[in-house]
Design a protein around this motif. Structure first.
Motif, mmCIF file in Angstrom:
data_model
loop_
_atom_site.group_PDB
_atom_site.id
_atom_site.type_symbol
_atom_site.label_atom_id
_atom_site.label_comp_id
_atom_site.label_asym_id
_atom_site.label_seq_id
_atom_site.Cartn_x
_atom_site.Cartn_y
_atom_site.Cartn_z
ATOM 1 N N LEU A 265 0.819 -1.208 0.000
ATOM 2 C CA LEU A 265 0.000 0.000 0.000
ATOM 3 C C LEU A 265 0.857 1.264 0.000
ATOM 4 C CD1 LEU A 265 -2.695 -1.084 2.621
ATOM 5 C CD2 LEU A 265 -2.727 -1.381 0.126
ATOM 6 N N LYS A 266 0.203 2.381 -0.225
ATOM 7 C CA LYS A 266 0.917 3.663 -0.221
ATOM 8 C C LYS A 266 1.650 3.900 1.096
ATOM 9 C CE LYS A 266 -2.718 5.688 -3.119
ATOM 10 N NZ LYS A 266 -3.756 6.730 -3.206
ATOM 11 N N THR A 267 1.115 3.329 2.166
ATOM 12 C CA THR A 267 1.727 3.490 3.492
ATOM 13 C C THR A 267 2.933 2.581 3.685
ATOM 14 O OG1 THR A 267 0.281 1.785 4.428
ATOM 15 C CG2 THR A 267 -0.511 4.077 4.481
ATOM 16 N N LYS A 292 3.385 -11.923 6.860
ATOM 17 C CA LYS A 292 2.540 -11.061 7.679
ATOM 18 C C LYS A 292 3.347 -10.352 8.768
ATOM 19 C CE LYS A 292 -1.996 -13.249 7.161
ATOM 20 N NZ LYS A 292 -3.089 -13.981 7.852
ATOM 21 N N LEU A 293 4.508 -10.893 9.110
ATOM 22 C CA LEU A 293 5.375 -10.274 10.116
ATOM 23 C C LEU A 293 6.228 -9.144 9.544
ATOM 24 C CD1 LEU A 293 6.765 -13.501 11.882
ATOM 25 C CD2 LEU A 293 4.891 -12.034 12.671
ATOM 26 N N SER A 294 6.206 -9.010 8.227
ATOM 27 C CA SER A 294 7.090 -8.047 7.570
ATOM 28 C C SER A 294 6.855 -6.622 8.056
ATOM 29 C CB SER A 294 6.871 -8.097 6.059
ATOM 30 O OG SER A 294 7.593 -7.058 5.418
ATOM 31 N N PRO A 295 7.937 -5.882 8.265
ATOM 32 C CA PRO A 295 7.778 -4.452 8.556
ATOM 33 C C PRO A 295 7.311 -3.733 7.296
ATOM 34 C CG PRO A 295 10.087 -4.993 8.235
ATOM 35 C CD PRO A 295 9.348 -6.303 8.246
ATOM 36 N N ARG A 296 6.996 -2.466 7.418
ATOM 37 C CA ARG A 296 6.539 -1.701 6.258
ATOM 38 C C ARG A 296 7.633 -1.611 5.193
ATOM 39 N NH1 ARG A 296 1.813 1.393 7.204
ATOM 40 N NH2 ARG A 296 1.129 1.245 9.378
ATOM 41 N N TRP A 297 7.209 -1.668 3.943
ATOM 42 C CA TRP A 297 8.126 -1.552 2.821
ATOM 43 C C TRP A 297 8.250 -0.089 2.392
ATOM 44 C CZ3 TRP A 297 8.456 -5.866 -1.310
ATOM 45 C CH2 TRP A 297 8.440 -7.114 -0.698
ATOM 46 N N LYS A 298 9.254 0.180 1.561
ATOM 47 C CA LYS A 298 9.344 1.493 0.931
ATOM 48 C C LYS A 298 8.201 1.611 -0.074
ATOM 49 C CE LYS A 298 14.377 2.151 1.168
ATOM 50 N NZ LYS A 298 15.610 2.346 0.363
ATOM 51 N N THR A 299 7.559 2.750 -0.089
ATOM 52 C CA THR A 299 6.398 2.971 -0.952
ATOM 53 C C THR A 299 6.781 2.915 -2.430
ATOM 54 O OG1 THR A 299 5.407 4.378 0.736
ATOM 55 C CG2 THR A 299 4.545 4.596 -1.501
ATOM 56 N N GLY A 300 5.872 2.377 -3.249
ATOM 57 C CA GLY A 300 6.052 2.392 -4.688
ATOM 58 C C GLY A 300 5.395 3.626 -5.298
ATOM 59 N N TYR A 301 5.901 4.050 -6.465
ATOM 60 C CA TYR A 301 5.372 5.233 -7.127
ATOM 61 C C TYR A 301 5.097 4.934 -8.602
ATOM 62 C CZ TYR A 301 7.107 7.772 -3.044
ATOM 63 O OH TYR A 301 7.332 8.200 -1.766
ATOM 64 N N ASN A 308 -0.619 2.047 -4.622
ATOM 65 C CA ASN A 308 -0.765 0.668 -4.167
ATOM 66 C C ASN A 308 -0.341 -0.234 -5.314
ATOM 67 O OD1 ASN A 308 -1.963 1.724 -1.854
ATOM 68 N ND2 ASN A 308 -4.029 1.481 -2.674
ATOM 69 N N ILE A 309 0.640 -1.099 -5.081
ATOM 70 C CA ILE A 309 1.179 -1.913 -6.167
ATOM 71 C C ILE A 309 1.135 -3.388 -5.798
ATOM 72 C CG2 ILE A 309 3.228 -2.416 -7.549
ATOM 73 C CD1 ILE A 309 3.950 0.498 -7.442
ATOM 74 N N LEU A 310 0.644 -4.190 -6.724
ATOM 75 C CA LEU A 310 0.518 -5.622 -6.528
ATOM 76 C C LEU A 310 1.854 -6.302 -6.779
ATOM 77 C CD1 LEU A 310 -1.713 -7.761 -5.945
ATOM 78 C CD2 LEU A 310 -1.910 -8.023 -8.430
ATOM 79 N N CYS A 311 2.245 -7.192 -5.876
ATOM 80 C CA CYS A 311 3.535 -7.865 -5.966
ATOM 81 C C CYS A 311 3.388 -9.377 -5.896
ATOM 82 C CB CYS A 311 4.447 -7.428 -4.820
ATOM 83 S SG CYS A 311 4.782 -5.667 -4.749
ATOM 84 N N ASN A 312 4.257 -10.082 -6.586
ATOM 85 C CA ASN A 312 4.393 -11.526 -6.455
ATOM 86 C C ASN A 312 5.739 -11.812 -5.798
ATOM 87 O OD1 ASN A 312 1.986 -12.071 -7.659
ATOM 88 N ND2 ASN A 312 2.829 -12.719 -9.615
ATOM 89 N N LEU A 313 5.759 -12.654 -4.790
ATOM 90 C CA LEU A 313 6.988 -12.965 -4.068
ATOM 91 C C LEU A 313 7.172 -14.471 -3.926
ATOM 92 C CD1 LEU A 313 9.420 -12.038 -2.286
ATOM 93 C CD2 LEU A 313 7.857 -12.219 -0.333
#
Length: 321
Positions: A265-267, A292-301, A308-313
């Protein structure tokens, strides 16, 4: 054209996700912009993969809309994962061709034609690899409007890009020598964003976008992908420290890669975490738990706007000696 909430980032993973043990006529279910899903009811289309015949190493890959109409035909070879190789044709639901071309090592190469839903030619592009290391280039050869009038000829002219339903033009600009050149403008009604960009010989020099509130954003990169803080190395360390190999899978020697899909998400928070390739339910459950334990990521632009950007991991489970 591009919709912010439908952008897909493939992290450490690309290509056609079919299990290496593909038997004859195996059916998979897929959802647009997400990938493989377990539940048929949540799928947008199905994929039928047929094993190679005698003397061949190519699988036949046929996709079908849920109503049974053909969506695409292709071939692929197995190299740890399925790789597109050879002729490819996709179809609209009305049965007309949508796109046709040829894959070489999972990338379209040579001439690729895209059509309007009524079957008329829309765009012809030429893809090739040049230089050392080889870089893939795109040459916009021909563009026609819906009535058949030529807008771009031999790589020069005006290019109109439509939305997914071909109901309206969303982007337009000049093409010179087969690449973007000059001013390009566009809008995204769904996200209420408009933009203006300057290109020189296919390279984005500068852009300015405006959101629904009238805020302006300057940018020099079309997309800035969301990222785990510290990069892929830090992400690998995080996964390695937190994953607890399921006992049952350990005892039975079960290994493999679970593919997760989620939105950044943007956040920077992760949302809508789901499994698109399972391998084993316990491995999938553990992969979801850790992410689900992951800290916040750097925002995508996207075009300078926080998105809000969809990711596959891929989350890889490997047993030690």
């Amino acid at each position: 054209m591009n919709k912010l909430n439908m952008l897909v980032l493939f992290l450490l993973f690309a290509g056609l996700n079919v299990l290496a043990q593909t038997p004859a006529d195996t059916t998979y279910y897929l959802k647009n912009k997400v990938g493989y899903v377990r539940n048929k009811d949540s799928a947008d289309y199905k994929r039928v993969v047929t094993a190679p015949g005698p003397g061949s190493n190519l699988y036949q890959i046929n996709d079908y809309y849920i109503d049974g109409k053909k969506k695409s035909t292709a071939q692929g070879r197995m190299d740890k994962r399925m790789i597109y190789e050879g002729p490819y044709v996709s179809y609209y639901q009305n049965g007309n061709k949508q796109k046709e071309g040829t894959y070489v090592n999972n990338e379209l190469e040579g001439e690729v034609n895209t059509y309007y839903p009524d079957g008329k030619l829309y765009v012809t592009k030429i893809y090739k690899k040049e230089g050392t290391p080889a870089l893939r280039s795109e040459y916009i050869k021909t563009v026609k409007d819906r009535k058949g009038k030529v807008l771009v000829v031999n790589g020069n002219g005006k290019y109109h890009i439509y939305d997914e339903d071909f109901k309206q033009i969303t982007d337009e600009g000049s093409v010179k020598d087969g690449v973007y050149d000059g001013t390009w403008t566009g809008t995204n009604d769904e996200d209420q964003i408009s933009y203006s960009e300057i290109y020189v010989k296919g390279k984005l020099i500068s852009g300015k976008s405006k959101d629904e509130k009238g805020n302006s954003y300057d940018y020099t990169e079309l997309i800035v992908s969301p990222e785990f803080v510290g990069g892929t190395g830090a992400l690998s360390v995080f996964l390695g420290r937190n994953i607890k190999y399921p006992r049952k899978c350990m005892e039975e020697g079960i290994e493999g890669t679970v593919i997760l899909t989620f939105k950044v998400l943007k956040t920077g928070a992760l949302s809508e975490i789901s499994v698109t390739r399972e391998i084993h339910k316990d491995l999938a459950k553990e992969a979801v738990r850790v992410v689900k334990l992951s800290p916040r990521w750097k925002t995508g632009y996207y075009r300078g706007v926080p998105s809000n950007i969809l990711c596959n991991l891929p989350v890889k489970f490997v047993l030690g000696n």
